[in-house]
Scaffold this motif. Sequence first.
Motif, PDB file in Angstrom:
ATOM      1  N   MET A   6      67.118 -51.048  -2.185  1.00  0.00           N
ATOM      2  CA  MET A   6      65.969 -51.556  -2.720  1.00  0.00           C
ATOM      3  C   MET A   6      65.118 -50.427  -3.064  1.00  0.00           C
ATOM      4  SD  MET A   6      63.223 -53.641  -0.164  1.00  0.00           S
ATOM      5  CE  MET A   6      62.499 -54.820  -1.212  1.00  0.00           C
ATOM      6  N   LYS A   7      64.541 -50.495  -4.135  1.00  0.00           N
ATOM      7  CA  LYS A   7      63.764 -49.487  -5.033  1.00  0.00           C
ATOM      8  C   LYS A   7      62.176 -49.615  -4.403  1.00  0.00           C
ATOM      9  CE  LYS A   7      66.490 -47.907  -8.839  1.00  0.00           C
ATOM     10  NZ  LYS A   7      66.290 -47.397 -10.291  1.00  0.00           N
ATOM     11  N   VAL A   8      61.637 -48.804  -3.655  1.00  0.00           N
ATOM     12  CA  VAL A   8      60.116 -48.855  -3.245  1.00  0.00           C
ATOM     13  C   VAL A   8      59.482 -47.546  -4.057  1.00  0.00           C
ATOM     14  CG1 VAL A   8      60.858 -49.957  -1.343  1.00  0.00           C
ATOM     15  CG2 VAL A   8      60.626 -47.578  -1.195  1.00  0.00           C
ATOM     16  N   LYS A   9      58.135 -48.114  -4.006  1.00  0.00           N
ATOM     17  CA  LYS A   9      56.985 -46.974  -4.526  1.00  0.00           C
ATOM     18  C   LYS A   9      56.051 -46.584  -3.417  1.00  0.00           C
ATOM     19  CE  LYS A   9      55.302 -46.828  -8.833  1.00  0.00           C
ATOM     20  NZ  LYS A   9      54.600 -47.203  -9.863  1.00  0.00           N
ATOM     21  N   CYS A  10      55.619 -45.676  -3.037  1.00  0.00           N
ATOM     22  CA  CYS A  10      54.791 -45.162  -2.090  1.00  0.00           C
ATOM     23  C   CYS A  10      53.466 -45.427  -2.830  1.00  0.00           C
ATOM     24  CB  CYS A  10      54.931 -43.539  -1.858  1.00  0.00           C
ATOM     25  SG  CYS A  10      53.484 -42.924  -0.694  1.00  0.00           S
ATOM     26  N   ILE A  11      52.501 -46.063  -1.934  1.00  0.00           N
ATOM     27  CA  ILE A  11      51.261 -46.550  -2.371  1.00  0.00           C
ATOM     28  C   ILE A  11      50.207 -45.301  -2.671  1.00  0.00           C
ATOM     29  CG2 ILE A  11      51.427 -48.871  -1.227  1.00  0.00           C
ATOM     30  CD1 ILE A  11      49.553 -47.815   0.814  1.00  0.00           C
ATOM     31  N   LEU A  12      50.369 -44.169  -1.978  1.00  0.00           N
ATOM     32  CA  LEU A  12      49.563 -43.144  -2.356  1.00  0.00           C
ATOM     33  C   LEU A  12      49.933 -42.088  -3.309  1.00  0.00           C
ATOM     34  CD1 LEU A  12      48.958 -42.289   1.422  1.00  0.00           C
ATOM     35  CD2 LEU A  12      47.579 -43.740  -0.059  1.00  0.00           C
ATOM     36  N   CYS A  13      51.260 -41.894  -3.313  1.00  0.00           N
ATOM     37  CA  CYS A  13      51.599 -40.683  -4.187  1.00  0.00           C
ATOM     38  C   CYS A  13      52.461 -41.345  -5.220  1.00  0.00           C
ATOM     39  CB  CYS A  13      52.324 -39.657  -3.661  1.00  0.00           C
ATOM     40  SG  CYS A  13      53.991 -40.078  -2.829  1.00  0.00           S
ATOM     41  N   GLU A  14      52.692 -42.571  -5.185  1.00  0.00           N
ATOM     42  CA  GLU A  14      53.680 -43.150  -6.274  1.00  0.00           C
ATOM     43  C   GLU A  14      54.926 -42.807  -6.456  1.00  0.00           C
ATOM     44  OE1 GLU A  14      51.279 -43.854  -9.756  1.00  0.00           O
ATOM     45  OE2 GLU A  14      49.512 -45.137  -8.638  1.00  0.00           O
ATOM     46  N   LYS A  15      55.406 -42.143  -5.466  1.00  0.00           N
ATOM     47  CA  LYS A  15      56.747 -41.626  -5.508  1.00  0.00           C
ATOM     48  C   LYS A  15      57.643 -42.683  -5.416  1.00  0.00           C
ATOM     49  CE  LYS A  15      58.524 -39.063  -2.354  1.00  0.00           C
ATOM     50  NZ  LYS A  15      58.796 -37.953  -1.246  1.00  0.00           N
ATOM     51  N   LEU A  16      58.853 -42.616  -6.138  1.00  0.00           N
ATOM     52  CA  LEU A  16      60.010 -43.881  -6.198  1.00  0.00           C
ATOM     53  C   LEU A  16      61.045 -43.163  -5.267  1.00  0.00           C
ATOM     54  CD1 LEU A  16      60.162 -44.934  -9.938  1.00  0.00           C
ATOM     55  CD2 LEU A  16      59.117 -45.874  -7.966  1.00  0.00           C
ATOM     56  N   SER A  32      67.554 -52.416   6.061  1.00  0.00           N
ATOM     57  CA  SER A  32      66.954 -51.711   6.899  1.00  0.00           C
ATOM     58  C   SER A  32      65.719 -52.758   7.236  1.00  0.00           C
ATOM     59  CB  SER A  32      66.305 -50.533   6.329  1.00  0.00           C
ATOM     60  OG  SER A  32      65.484 -50.705   5.194  1.00  0.00           O
ATOM     61  N   ILE A  33      64.986 -52.457   8.306  1.00  0.00           N
ATOM     62  CA  ILE A  33      64.108 -53.255   8.816  1.00  0.00           C
ATOM     63  C   ILE A  33      62.845 -53.018   7.891  1.00  0.00           C
ATOM     64  CG2 ILE A  33      62.163 -53.440  10.700  1.00  0.00           C
ATOM     65  CD1 ILE A  33      64.490 -53.363  12.328  1.00  0.00           C
ATOM     66  N   VAL A  34      62.663 -51.721   7.379  1.00  0.00           N
ATOM     67  CA  VAL A  34      61.229 -51.701   6.436  1.00  0.00           C
ATOM     68  C   VAL A  34      61.431 -52.553   5.145  1.00  0.00           C
ATOM     69  CG1 VAL A  34      60.158 -50.008   4.851  1.00  0.00           C
ATOM     70  CG2 VAL A  34      60.990 -49.277   7.210  1.00  0.00           C
ATOM     71  N   ALA A  35      62.785 -52.736   4.695  1.00  0.00           N
ATOM     72  CA  ALA A  35      63.388 -53.277   3.525  1.00  0.00           C
ATOM     73  C   ALA A  35      62.935 -54.919   3.903  1.00  0.00           C
ATOM     74  CB  ALA A  35      64.582 -53.214   2.839  1.00  0.00           C
ATOM     75  N   LYS A  36      63.265 -55.378   4.775  1.00  0.00           N
ATOM     76  CA  LYS A  36      63.153 -56.774   5.171  1.00  0.00           C
ATOM     77  C   LYS A  36      61.637 -57.047   5.476  1.00  0.00           C
ATOM     78  CE  LYS A  36      64.284 -60.201   8.971  1.00  0.00           C
ATOM     79  NZ  LYS A  36      65.139 -60.306  10.178  1.00  0.00           N
ATOM     80  N   ARG A  37      60.769 -56.252   5.910  1.00  0.00           N
ATOM     81  CA  ARG A  37      59.629 -56.356   6.182  1.00  0.00           C
ATOM     82  C   ARG A  37      58.876 -56.490   4.644  1.00  0.00           C
ATOM     83  NH1 ARG A  37      58.525 -52.226  10.844  1.00  0.00           N
ATOM     84  NH2 ARG A  37      59.192 -53.335  12.479  1.00  0.00           N
ATOM     85  N   LEU A  38      59.233 -55.613   3.725  1.00  0.00           N
ATOM     86  CA  LEU A  38      58.806 -55.461   2.550  1.00  0.00           C
ATOM     87  C   LEU A  38      58.874 -56.856   1.668  1.00  0.00           C
ATOM     88  CD1 LEU A  38      59.121 -52.025   1.649  1.00  0.00           C
ATOM     89  CD2 LEU A  38      56.967 -53.141   1.958  1.00  0.00           C
ATOM     90  N   ARG A  39      60.361 -57.411   2.028  1.00  0.00           N
ATOM     91  CA  ARG A  39      60.849 -58.725   1.200  1.00  0.00           C
ATOM     92  C   ARG A  39      60.062 -59.901   1.911  1.00  0.00           C
ATOM     93  NH1 ARG A  39      65.670 -56.255   1.677  1.00  0.00           N
ATOM     94  NH2 ARG A  39      66.274 -57.683   3.563  1.00  0.00           N
ATOM     95  N   ASN A  40      59.592 -60.026   3.015  1.00  0.00           N
ATOM     96  CA  ASN A  40      59.549 -61.271   3.682  1.00  0.00           C
ATOM     97  C   ASN A  40      57.722 -61.182   3.729  1.00  0.00           C
ATOM     98  OD1 ASN A  40      61.895 -62.053   3.996  1.00  0.00           O
ATOM     99  ND2 ASN A  40      62.018 -61.222   6.364  1.00  0.00           N
ATOM    100  N   ARG A  41      57.283 -60.173   4.045  1.00  0.00           N
ATOM    101  CA  ARG A  41      55.930 -60.092   4.076  1.00  0.00           C
ATOM    102  C   ARG A  41      55.215 -59.239   2.788  1.00  0.00           C
ATOM    103  NH1 ARG A  41      56.818 -59.051   9.797  1.00  0.00           N
ATOM    104  NH2 ARG A  41      57.079 -61.339  10.717  1.00  0.00           N
ATOM    105  N   PRO A  42      54.906 -59.843   1.751  1.00  0.00           N
ATOM    106  CA  PRO A  42      54.277 -59.032   0.556  1.00  0.00           C
ATOM    107  C   PRO A  42      53.066 -58.104   1.047  1.00  0.00           C
ATOM    108  CG  PRO A  42      54.859 -61.134  -0.144  1.00  0.00           C
ATOM    109  CD  PRO A  42      54.924 -61.077   1.308  1.00  0.00           C
ATOM    110  N   ILE A  43      52.294 -58.709   1.963  1.00  0.00           N
ATOM    111  CA  ILE A  43      50.929 -57.768   2.141  1.00  0.00           C
ATOM    112  C   ILE A  43      51.427 -56.335   2.822  1.00  0.00           C
ATOM    113  CG2 ILE A  43      50.952 -58.653   4.543  1.00  0.00           C
ATOM    114  CD1 ILE A  43      48.059 -58.372   2.551  1.00  0.00           C
ATOM    115  N   HIS A  44      52.852 -56.119   3.576  1.00  0.00           N
ATOM    116  CA  HIS A  44      52.926 -54.890   3.971  1.00  0.00           C
ATOM    117  C   HIS A  44      53.120 -53.898   2.678  1.00  0.00           C
ATOM    118  CE1 HIS A  44      54.308 -56.827   7.841  1.00  0.00           C
ATOM    119  NE2 HIS A  44      53.401 -55.998   8.074  1.00  0.00           N
TER     120      HIS A  44
END
Length: 62
Positions: free
Chosen positions: A1-11, A18-30
């Motif tokens: 899964m490709k993600v972008k940091c909200i502060l530095c916008e690094k891809l 991973s747990i982080v990917a699951k949280r991002l998929r299931n809860r868009p507010i994260h």
Amino acid sequence: MKVKCILCEKLETIDDDSIVAKRLRNRPIHTYMCDECHDRITRKTNERLRLKKVTDEDENSL
């Protein structure tokens, strides 16, 4: 899964299972924050809290 940091916008790419990917998929507010930004914020927050504690102790001694 490709993600972008909200502060530095690094891809970055994280594991889809991973747990982080699951949280991002299931809860868009994260939001995702890279390790460098997370460490920087943690360090600055701890420093701010330490300085506040020292200041509060100095005021109480007066």
